[in-house]
Design a protein around this motif. Structure first.
Motif, PDB file in Angstrom:
ATOM      1  N   ASP A  20       0.832  -1.210   0.000  1.00  0.00           N
ATOM      2  CA  ASP A  20       0.000   0.000   0.000  1.00  0.00           C
ATOM      3  C   ASP A  20       0.866   1.258   0.000  1.00  0.00           C
ATOM      4  N   GLU A  21       1.917   1.225   0.781  1.00  0.00           N
ATOM      5  CA  GLU A  21       2.772   2.409   0.890  1.00  0.00           C
ATOM      6  C   GLU A  21       3.570   2.658  -0.391  1.00  0.00           C
ATOM      7  N   LEU A  22       4.064   1.584  -0.999  1.00  0.00           N
ATOM      8  CA  LEU A  22       4.864   1.740  -2.220  1.00  0.00           C
ATOM      9  C   LEU A  22       4.002   1.962  -3.461  1.00  0.00           C
ATOM     10  N   LYS A  23       2.728   1.574  -3.388  1.00  0.00           N
ATOM     11  CA  LYS A  23       1.817   1.700  -4.522  1.00  0.00           C
ATOM     12  C   LYS A  23       2.381   1.022  -5.778  1.00  0.00           C
ATOM     13  N   MET A  24       2.895  -0.197  -5.553  1.00  0.00           N
ATOM     14  CA  MET A  24       3.439  -0.992  -6.654  1.00  0.00           C
ATOM     15  C   MET A  24       2.873  -2.398  -6.550  1.00  0.00           C
ATOM     16  N   ALA A  25       2.857  -3.090  -7.660  1.00  0.00           N
ATOM     17  CA  ALA A  25       2.380  -4.474  -7.692  1.00  0.00           C
ATOM     18  C   ALA A  25       3.579  -5.415  -7.684  1.00  0.00           C
ATOM     19  N   ILE A  26       3.981  -5.785  -6.490  1.00  0.00           N
ATOM     20  CA  ILE A  26       5.078  -6.738  -6.317  1.00  0.00           C
ATOM     21  C   ILE A  26       4.476  -7.957  -5.624  1.00  0.00           C
ATOM     22  N   PRO A  27       4.737  -9.163  -6.115  1.00  0.00           N
ATOM     23  CA  PRO A  27       4.190 -10.347  -5.454  1.00  0.00           C
ATOM     24  C   PRO A  27       4.691 -10.452  -4.002  1.00  0.00           C
ATOM     25  N   LYS A  28       3.796 -10.900  -3.122  1.00  0.00           N
ATOM     26  CA  LYS A  28       4.181 -11.026  -1.710  1.00  0.00           C
ATOM     27  C   LYS A  28       5.297 -12.049  -1.530  1.00  0.00           C
ATOM     28  N   GLY A  29       5.342 -13.029  -2.412  1.00  0.00           N
ATOM     29  CA  GLY A  29       6.426 -14.012  -2.354  1.00  0.00           C
ATOM     30  C   GLY A  29       7.785 -13.363  -2.578  1.00  0.00           C
ATOM     31  N   THR A  30       7.826 -12.391  -3.477  1.00  0.00           N
ATOM     32  CA  THR A  30       9.067 -11.659  -3.737  1.00  0.00           C
ATOM     33  C   THR A  30       9.448 -10.838  -2.507  1.00  0.00           C
ATOM     34  N   LEU A  31       8.455 -10.172  -1.905  1.00  0.00           N
ATOM     35  CA  LEU A  31       8.727  -9.409  -0.685  1.00  0.00           C
ATOM     36  C   LEU A  31       9.245 -10.320   0.413  1.00  0.00           C
ATOM     37  N   SER A  32       8.647 -11.484   0.542  1.00  0.00           N
ATOM     38  CA  SER A  32       9.075 -12.437   1.559  1.00  0.00           C
ATOM     39  C   SER A  32      10.523 -12.865   1.324  1.00  0.00           C
ATOM     40  N   ASP A  33      10.879 -13.089   0.083  1.00  0.00           N
ATOM     41  CA  ASP A  33      12.246 -13.470  -0.253  1.00  0.00           C
ATOM     42  C   ASP A  33      13.225 -12.339   0.069  1.00  0.00           C
ATOM     43  N   TRP A  34      12.852 -11.111  -0.264  1.00  0.00           N
ATOM     44  CA  TRP A  34      13.720  -9.968   0.006  1.00  0.00           C
ATOM     45  C   TRP A  34      13.906  -9.751   1.511  1.00  0.00           C
TER      46      TRP A  34
END
Length: 121
Positions: A20-34
């Motif tokens: 929500d804060e970044l206002k970008m469509a990034i998969p949650k799996g990618t966020l989890s990996d990062w």
């Protein structure tokens, strides 16, 4: 981008809040990996427990409403499909016959009374 995600995660943000804060469509799996090795604040588990409790309560209310609607539809279908039986049961001789069959299947006599009872096995 990756560093800003890691920074937000270290502040105790959930993945949904980060997106929500970044206002970008990034998969949650990618966020989890990062964010796999990002240490979380000590209060984070309490936040997640509170969110899960609220989500569970909402899901439970939705399920109750959905199940009530399904049950009402089921009962209405039963009544509609068996309307002809409802008309036949109004006949007194049909009711006596049904009671006789019930007694044959589940009935017994009381030893201490001069009456009959119906049990259920």
């Amino acid at each position: 981008m990756k560093e800003s995600v890691r920074s937000l995660r270290s502040q105790g943000k959930t993945y949904a809040e980060i997106l929500d804060e970044l206002k970008m469509a990034i998969p949650k799996g990618t966020l989890s990996d990062w964010c796999a090795d990002v240490p979380l604040p000590s209060w984070y588990q309490n936040k997640i427990d509170t969110l899960n409790t609220a989500s569970f309560s909402k899901a439970q209310r939705t399920a109750w409403a959905s199940n009530r609607i399904k049950r009402e539809k089921f009962l209405a279908t039963l009544e509609a499909d068996n309307q002809y039986l409802i008309e036949k049961i109004k006949d007194k001789s049909t009711l006596k016959l049904a009671l006789a069959f019930l007694y044959l299947g589940e009935g017994s006599k009381w030893r201490s009374h001069s009456g009959a009872m119906l049990g259920s096995s």
